[in-house]
Design a protein around this motif. Structure first.
Motif, PDB file in Angstrom:
ATOM      1  N   VAL A  83       0.208   0.929 -24.421  1.00  0.00           N
ATOM      2  CA  VAL A  83       1.155   1.591 -23.783  1.00  0.00           C
ATOM      3  C   VAL A  83       1.561   3.147 -24.292  1.00  0.00           C
ATOM      4  CG1 VAL A  83       2.340  -0.769 -23.427  1.00  0.00           C
ATOM      5  CG2 VAL A  83       2.878   0.679 -25.548  1.00  0.00           C
ATOM      6  N   VAL A  84       1.292   3.326 -25.642  1.00  0.00           N
ATOM      7  CA  VAL A  84       1.636   4.715 -25.875  1.00  0.00           C
ATOM      8  C   VAL A  84       0.772   5.644 -25.129  1.00  0.00           C
ATOM      9  CG1 VAL A  84       1.369   6.431 -27.725  1.00  0.00           C
ATOM     10  CG2 VAL A  84       2.561   4.159 -28.157  1.00  0.00           C
ATOM     11  N   ALA A  85      -0.498   5.201 -24.999  1.00  0.00           N
ATOM     12  CA  ALA A  85      -1.491   6.024 -24.211  1.00  0.00           C
ATOM     13  C   ALA A  85      -1.181   5.918 -22.825  1.00  0.00           C
ATOM     14  CB  ALA A  85      -2.956   5.341 -24.191  1.00  0.00           C
ATOM     15  N   GLY A  86      -0.600   4.771 -22.149  1.00  0.00           N
ATOM     16  CA  GLY A  86      -0.373   4.650 -20.902  1.00  0.00           C
ATOM     17  C   GLY A  86       0.646   5.611 -20.345  1.00  0.00           C
ATOM     18  N   GLU A  87       1.574   5.814 -21.188  1.00  0.00           N
ATOM     19  CA  GLU A  87       2.485   7.085 -20.837  1.00  0.00           C
ATOM     20  C   GLU A  87       2.128   8.242 -20.576  1.00  0.00           C
ATOM     21  OE1 GLU A  87       6.631   9.081 -22.558  1.00  0.00           O
ATOM     22  OE2 GLU A  87       6.083   6.949 -23.187  1.00  0.00           O
ATOM     23  N   GLU A  88       1.125   8.715 -21.849  1.00  0.00           N
ATOM     24  CA  GLU A  88       0.187   9.933 -21.396  1.00  0.00           C
ATOM     25  C   GLU A  88      -0.467  10.032 -20.120  1.00  0.00           C
ATOM     26  OE1 GLU A  88       1.237  12.384 -23.308  1.00  0.00           O
ATOM     27  OE2 GLU A  88       2.529  11.038 -24.342  1.00  0.00           O
ATOM     28  N   LEU A  89      -1.067   8.970 -19.680  1.00  0.00           N
ATOM     29  CA  LEU A  89      -1.869   8.898 -18.371  1.00  0.00           C
ATOM     30  C   LEU A  89      -0.903   8.968 -17.523  1.00  0.00           C
ATOM     31  CD1 LEU A  89      -4.096   5.841 -19.328  1.00  0.00           C
ATOM     32  CD2 LEU A  89      -4.763   8.163 -19.155  1.00  0.00           C
ATOM     33  N   GLY A  90       0.225   8.539 -17.240  1.00  0.00           N
ATOM     34  CA  GLY A  90       1.367   8.570 -16.405  1.00  0.00           C
ATOM     35  C   GLY A  90       1.715   9.925 -16.298  1.00  0.00           C
ATOM     36  N   TRP A  91       1.899  10.619 -17.388  1.00  0.00           N
ATOM     37  CA  TRP A  91       2.330  11.973 -17.185  1.00  0.00           C
ATOM     38  C   TRP A  91       1.269  13.069 -16.956  1.00  0.00           C
ATOM     39  CZ3 TRP A  91       0.394  16.266 -19.664  1.00  0.00           C
ATOM     40  CH2 TRP A  91       1.443  17.407 -19.770  1.00  0.00           C
ATOM     41  N   GLY A  92       0.119  12.764 -17.319  1.00  0.00           N
ATOM     42  CA  GLY A  92      -1.206  13.643 -16.958  1.00  0.00           C
ATOM     43  C   GLY A  92      -1.531  13.197 -15.384  1.00  0.00           C
ATOM     44  N   ASP A  93      -1.881  12.116 -15.006  1.00  0.00           N
ATOM     45  CA  ASP A  93      -2.175  11.655 -13.548  1.00  0.00           C
ATOM     46  C   ASP A  93      -2.264  10.177 -13.665  1.00  0.00           C
ATOM     47  OD1 ASP A  93      -2.964  10.991 -11.173  1.00  0.00           O
ATOM     48  OD2 ASP A  93      -4.743  12.164 -11.055  1.00  0.00           O
TER      49      ASP A  93
END
Length: 411
Positions: A83-93
């Motif tokens: 989920v920590v990584a998922g937020e960064e993916l959502g932020w980027g694309d």
């Protein structure tokens, strides 16, 4: 005691992923949105990242004493990392969560329910220098959020099963090496009739139908899959035939376990989108309004931005709690649905306000704010609409309370 402390390794992974999103993905995401996909060379460039850090799970052996976690093959702490990584993916694309090579949405179920031989064979097909994908085939025309109502049929014929039906909106469906396909031996049996098959891309009777042209999330591939007398070996029944003996609901449980892992990820990616839109609108307000001046409208803008920041933080914590519970072997069905319910709602609220405050600038085709506004809506739909999440939360709140026909409460 709940502990959301990130390990140094988690922080390093988050920072590395953020750098990739910032330096490599953000510069390409608007073009990829317009062209409905990233260039093939970009997928190959992603291979080291995809192999070293896959949100879809892998075939790693479960460590002794580790909490059960289908997404990571049982490695404790990996749901929180996801989920920590998922937020960064959502932020980027947010498209990156699906277009990244690897098992993707097919990984958790195979890791959780597959036989050792199936895991070894099908995870191995996704390794190597060239990008490979897998897919998860549950949704059907007219059967989206209601996983119990699937109508794709299967019947046993000697040492094969024969599948007939259609799946739709399947991410990476056209390019997947294999797809986990849900079918039923008899709809009248309900959950007990469900079966899950690993269907390889060249299986006779299996073909790819149309590719969808979508409002948002356009850099992802979304395909229709058609099965006409598709013959699948018995060995490709996920988990083996014994898992389905005596009316066991293994097929339906596979779908539900996937949702308990995937829904916090959907929620957190919507949080990442909200964070990206929030940064855009804050920068716009800073550049265009002197918010320090005592003007009522300016105070209203500051109050609204503060409110949205609180909601983003609250949505993030809901997702983190659901992930923490998964990592510690605690049933998280209610919390996963709460995260999925609230995260996209916050994402839609923040992106809508960003477009509203930015006015015409926020609606321009090719602007990040406009893309975020379109992208976030699907997060309120897939993995179960918000109405479905409300039902799941309510059912889990009152699952031990039954009402008799007279209205008497029975425990």
């Amino acid at each position: 005691m709940i502990d959301f402390t990130l390990t140094p390794q988690m922080k390093m992974a988050r920072d590395m992923l953020h750098a990739v999103m910032d330096k490599k993905v953000r510069p390409l995401c608007l073009k990829a949105d317009q062209e409905a996909g990233y260039p093939d060379s970009f997928y190959k460039e992603l291979m080291p990242l995809a192999q070293g850090f896959s949100l879809g799970g892998g075939g790693g052996a479960k460590k002794e004493g580790a909490a059960a976690d289908p997404m990571a093959g049982g490695m404790k702490g990996m749901s929180l990392l996801a989920v920590v990584a998922g937020e960064e993916l959502g932020w980027g694309d947010p498209s990156m969560a699906l277009v990244m090579p690897g098992p993707g949405t097919g990984g958790p179920a195979l890791a959780a329910r597959g036989t050792p031989e199936q895991k070894e064979k099908y995870f191995a097909q996704l390794k190597g220098p060239q990008p490979h994908w897998a897919a998860y085939g549950l949704t059907e025309p007219g059967t989206g959020s209601d996983a119990a109502a699937i109508r794709t049929r299967c019947r046993k014929d000697g040492d094969h099963y024969v599948i007939n039906g259609t799946k739709c909106y399947i991410s990476n469906g056209a390019r997947a090496e294999w797809t986990l396909v849900f079918a039923t031996i008899d709809p009248a049996l309900g959950h007990a009739g469900h079966r899950v098959f690993i269907v390889e891309k060249d299986t006779p009777g299996f073909k790819v139908g149309k590719l969808e042209d979508k409002l948002g999330f356009r850099a992802t591939e979304t395909a229709e899959l058609v099965f006409e007398e598709c013959r699948v070996p018995v060995d490709n029944l996920l988990g083996g035939e014994a898992a389905y003996d005596q009316g066991a609901k293994a097929g339906f449980k596979t779908a539900m376990e996937f949702f308990d892992t995937s829904r916090p990820l959907v929620g957190i990616m919507a949080v990442g989108i909200a964070r990206a839109a929030y940064e855009e609108v804050v920068q716009f307000a800073h550049d265009n309004y002197l918010l320090s001046r005592p003007i009522p409208r300016y105070q209203a803008i500051k109050d609204r931005l503060a409110e949205l920041q609180r909601k983003i933080d609250a949505a993030r914590l809901l997702c983190w709690k659901a992930a923490w519970m998964a990592d510690n072997g605690i049933r998280n069905t209610k919390e996963a649905s709460m995260a999925k319910l609230y995260g996209p709602q916050v994402g839609m609220e923040v992106t809508s306000y960003a477009v509203q405050l930015m006015g015409a600038h926020g609606t321009l085709k090719g602007s990040l704010s406009e893309k975020l506004f379109r992208d976030v809506k699907v997060f309120d739909i897939f993995e179960g609409t918000h109405q479905i999440q409300q039902m799941v939360v309510a059912r889990n709140l009152f699952e031990r309370v039954q009402l008799s026909t007279s209205g008497e409460v029975l425990n």
